[in-house]
Design an enzyme around this catalytic site. Structure first.
Site, PDB file in Angstrom:
ATOM      1  N   GLU A 237     -22.750  -6.744  54.296  1.00 11.91           N
ATOM      2  CA  GLU A 237     -21.331  -7.021  54.162  1.00 11.91           C
ATOM      3  C   GLU A 237     -20.663  -7.012  55.532  1.00 11.91           C
ATOM      4  O   GLU A 237     -21.000  -7.815  56.387  1.00 11.91           O
ATOM      5  CB  GLU A 237     -20.693  -6.012  53.195  1.00 11.91           C
ATOM      6  CG  GLU A 237     -21.247  -6.141  51.765  1.00 11.91           C
ATOM      7  CD  GLU A 237     -20.603  -5.185  50.789  1.00 11.91           C
ATOM      8  OE1 GLU A 237     -19.764  -4.347  51.211  1.00 11.91           O
ATOM      9  OE2 GLU A 237     -20.926  -5.258  49.596  1.00 11.91           O
TER      10      GLU A 237
ATOM     11  N   THR B 170     -18.933   1.632  54.185  1.00  7.77           N
ATOM     12  CA  THR B 170     -17.939   2.123  53.233  1.00  7.77           C
ATOM     13  C   THR B 170     -16.815   2.861  53.936  1.00  7.77           C
ATOM     14  O   THR B 170     -15.641   2.689  53.604  1.00  7.77           O
ATOM     15  CB  THR B 170     -18.618   3.052  52.207  1.00  7.77           C
ATOM     16  OG1 THR B 170     -19.551   2.290  51.435  1.00  7.77           O
ATOM     17  CG2 THR B 170     -17.586   3.664  51.259  1.00  7.77           C
TER      18      THR B 170
ATOM     19  N   ARG C  21     -20.573  10.870  44.979  1.00  5.97           N
ATOM     20  CA  ARG C  21     -21.318   9.707  45.450  1.00  5.97           C
ATOM     21  C   ARG C  21     -22.807  10.051  45.511  1.00  5.97           C
ATOM     22  O   ARG C  21     -23.175  11.234  45.615  1.00  5.97           O
ATOM     23  CB  ARG C  21     -20.824   9.269  46.843  1.00  5.97           C
ATOM     24  CG  ARG C  21     -19.356   8.832  46.820  1.00  5.97           C
ATOM     25  CD  ARG C  21     -18.858   8.451  48.206  1.00  5.97           C
ATOM     26  NE  ARG C  21     -19.493   7.245  48.713  1.00  5.97           N
ATOM     27  CZ  ARG C  21     -19.138   6.016  48.390  1.00  5.97           C
ATOM     28  NH1 ARG C  21     -18.136   5.811  47.555  1.00  5.97           N
ATOM     29  NH2 ARG C  21     -19.761   4.965  48.906  1.00  5.97           N
TER      30      ARG C  21
ATOM     31  N   ILE D 294     -12.367  13.334  47.333  1.00  4.97           N
ATOM     32  CA  ILE D 294     -11.819  12.024  46.973  1.00  4.97           C
ATOM     33  C   ILE D 294     -10.723  12.179  45.925  1.00  4.97           C
ATOM     34  O   ILE D 294      -9.643  11.579  46.030  1.00  4.97           O
ATOM     35  CB  ILE D 294     -12.932  11.094  46.468  1.00  4.97           C
ATOM     36  CG1 ILE D 294     -13.925  10.784  47.593  1.00  4.97           C
ATOM     37  CG2 ILE D 294     -12.352   9.795  45.910  1.00  4.97           C
ATOM     38  CD1 ILE D 294     -15.144  10.002  47.147  1.00  4.97           C
TER      39      ILE D 294
ATOM     40  N   HIS E   9       2.776  26.669  73.429  1.00  2.00           N
ATOM     41  CA  HIS E   9       3.845  27.063  72.520  1.00  2.00           C
ATOM     42  C   HIS E   9       4.963  26.025  72.565  1.00  2.00           C
ATOM     43  O   HIS E   9       5.333  25.566  73.646  1.00  2.00           O
ATOM     44  CB  HIS E   9       4.406  28.428  72.936  1.00  2.00           C
ATOM     45  CG  HIS E   9       5.602  28.864  72.153  1.00  2.00           C
ATOM     46  ND1 HIS E   9       5.504  29.350  70.861  1.00  2.00           N
ATOM     47  CD2 HIS E   9       6.927  28.870  72.464  1.00  2.00           C
ATOM     48  CE1 HIS E   9       6.725  29.637  70.426  1.00  2.00           C
ATOM     49  NE2 HIS E   9       7.604  29.365  71.381  1.00  2.00           N
TER      50      HIS E   9
END
Length: 494
Positions: free
Chosen positions: A36, A41, A272, A184, A454
């Site tokens: 792809e 992913t 997954r 997720i 700070h």
């Protein structure tokens, strides 16, 4: 005759493209097989798009609650389609950066599906046909796919995976049910709750976030409930059905009783699993273990010269873990000194500490590294902890984000840092300091020497270290052995 490469990497995600860039920088002739788009992913369907939507949704949430800062607005709305366009732009920009680096290093990208054959041959199927390539070494980095549990009705319209939900352009999510309270699940719950959706989470275990520290998961659960998210734990989902009034209904068992929730859409976020389909030809067999490719300590599979990294082989499904393993494997092949540590055993200890930051981009953010107090005690390690409530932190007061804490776990006798859990804004950035400390075996005394600016959230780290010294001086041995914590009043030390 097949074209030959020094290293062929199957998969162009974070593990794959990181390994390829490292290999090319060390002089290897390198190729990536990707069916792809480069980025895998994480870049295209996971981390980057999810965090983009989280950021956009948080902006809408902030504007709804900005009156206390003296900022007034007459009307606030969101355009989900534009949010998705912003997400797509972020993904495209990130992917272009990867593509540019690949081109600069003269790495060959073979577009297609890779099948491993004998003698370290890769058969690549593309729109143009079938080609063969050989390599001295192969690295498998094929990633993972969404798990769909065997729930009746899980294939109904309106039941979505995270990838399908991320691809949606139109807003019709006034009611969203999330099955799964892991990373997720809680991140998507945060997004859609911020966009005024009524969100419910169903979790099988007794608390959210599975292996995360109990105190961390409890703090997150309280925060999510304050945001209007309904949470049910220790749930067994029985069935998903079509509902004429709302679209869908979910039947689940909790506390020995059956319940039904009506909703518009259901997100299945049940985890997954490694994506290995079609990877191996009939003339190659690689040993599996618990659904992963079995590898040794050097990430070599059962076949010499073939390695596996990332989600295909690891129990920790994180992009930066895959990238680190990719770097490690290439450096091992090259015979050069490793530039990254995946775990460490501090001097005088017998417990291996993971140097893997785990980050959750909720509000507030959550990050951890090393081991928790509970895990330390379970391994018979004597620990002493430092704790700081962020309610007294100057930056937290300024930003009106006072929920959260910093919890540091030190080995009792040496004072070496062995774990850290942070719940506050920018926790995912702050955890890197803790990971560096664990990787290098730093002690509380050494961490105490560092000056932290700070006002910053990082001042809380200093306060937690100071609390460790107070705790260690005031507690008896029995309390220290169980990691008991004396919590301060939350005020900064300066």
């Amino acid at each position: 005759m097949a074209d030959h490469y020094d290293i062929i990497i199957i998969g162009g995600g974070p593990g794959g493209y990181t390994a390829a860039l490292k290999a090319a920088s060390l002089g290897f002739r390198t190729a990536i097989v990707e069916k792809e788009k480069l980025g895998g992913t994480c870049v295209n369907k996971g981390c980057i798009p999810t965090k983009s939507l989280l950021y956009a949704a948080s902006k809408f949430k902030e504007l709804q609650n900005c009156d206390e800062f003296g900022v007034s607005t007459d009307f606030i709305s969101f355009d989900f389609k534009k949010m998705q366009q912003y997400k797509k732009s972020s993904v495209k920009s990130y992917r272009k950066g990867i593509t540019d680096l690949i081109e600069e290093e003269n790495i060959t990208v073979l577009t297609g599906t890779g099948i491993i054959r004998r003698n370290k041959t890769v058969e690549v199927h593309s729109a143009q046909g079938k080609d063969y390539y050989t390599g001295d070494y192969l690295i498998i980095a094929t990633g993972a796919k969404c798990v769909i549990p065997p729930i009746p009705g899980a294939d109904l319209p309106g039941v979505l995976t995270s990838e399908r939900l991320l691809a949606s352009d139109n807003w019709n999510y006034d009611r969203l049910l999330v099955i799964g309270g892991g990373v997720i699940g809680v991140e998507f719950a945060t997004i859609f709750s911020a966009l005024c959706s009524h969100v419910t989470i169903l979790e099988r275990e007794d608390h959210l976030l599975g292996p995360m520290d109990t105190e961390v998961s409890q703090a997150l659960e309280e925060e999510l409930k304050q945001r209007g998210i309904t949470i049910h734990c220790q749930v067994n989902v029985k069935e998903i059905k079509e509902d004429t009034d709302h679209g869908l209904s979910c039947v689940f068992e909790m506390g020995g009783q059956e319940h039904t929730i009506q909703t518009g859409h259901i997100l299945i976020a049940a985890g997954r699993q490694p994506f290995l389909e079609g990877l191996l030809g009939e003339d190659v067999s690689l040993e599996l273990e618990n659904g992963h490719l079995k590898v040794n300590s050097e990430f070599q599979t059962s076949e010499p010269g073939i390695y596996a990294i990332g989600d295909a082989a690891s129990d920790i499904l994180l992009a930066h873990v895959a990238a680190a393993q990719g770097t490690y494997v290439v450096e091992k092949i090259a015979g050069v000194e490793h530039t990254i540590r995946l775990s460490v055993v501090p001097n005088g200890m017998f417990v291996k500490l993971p140097v893997v930051p785990s980050c959750i981009y909720t509000e507030p953010e959550i990050a951890s590294v090393g081991i928790t107090r509970e895990a330390a005690v379970a391994n018979n390690m004597h620990v002493c902890c430092g704790h700081y409530s962020m309610s007294g932190n100057g930056k937290s007061i300024i930003t009106s984000r006072q929920n959260g804490f910093i919890h540091l776990v030190f080995e009792e006798f040496s004072g070496t840092l062995v774990g850290a859990q942070i719940v506050c804004p920018r926790a995912t950035d702050m955890i890197s300091e803790m990971a560096t400390a664990i990787a290098n075996g730093l002690t509380a005394k050494q961490l105490r020497l560092a000056m932290r600016a700070h006002p910053t959230y990082s001042e809380g780290i200093t306060a937690a270290i100071e609390n460790y010294f107070e705790t260690k001086g005031e507690q008896g041995n029995d309390e220290r052995e169980t990691g008991t914590v004396k919590k301060p009043d939350g005020r900064a030390p300066y």
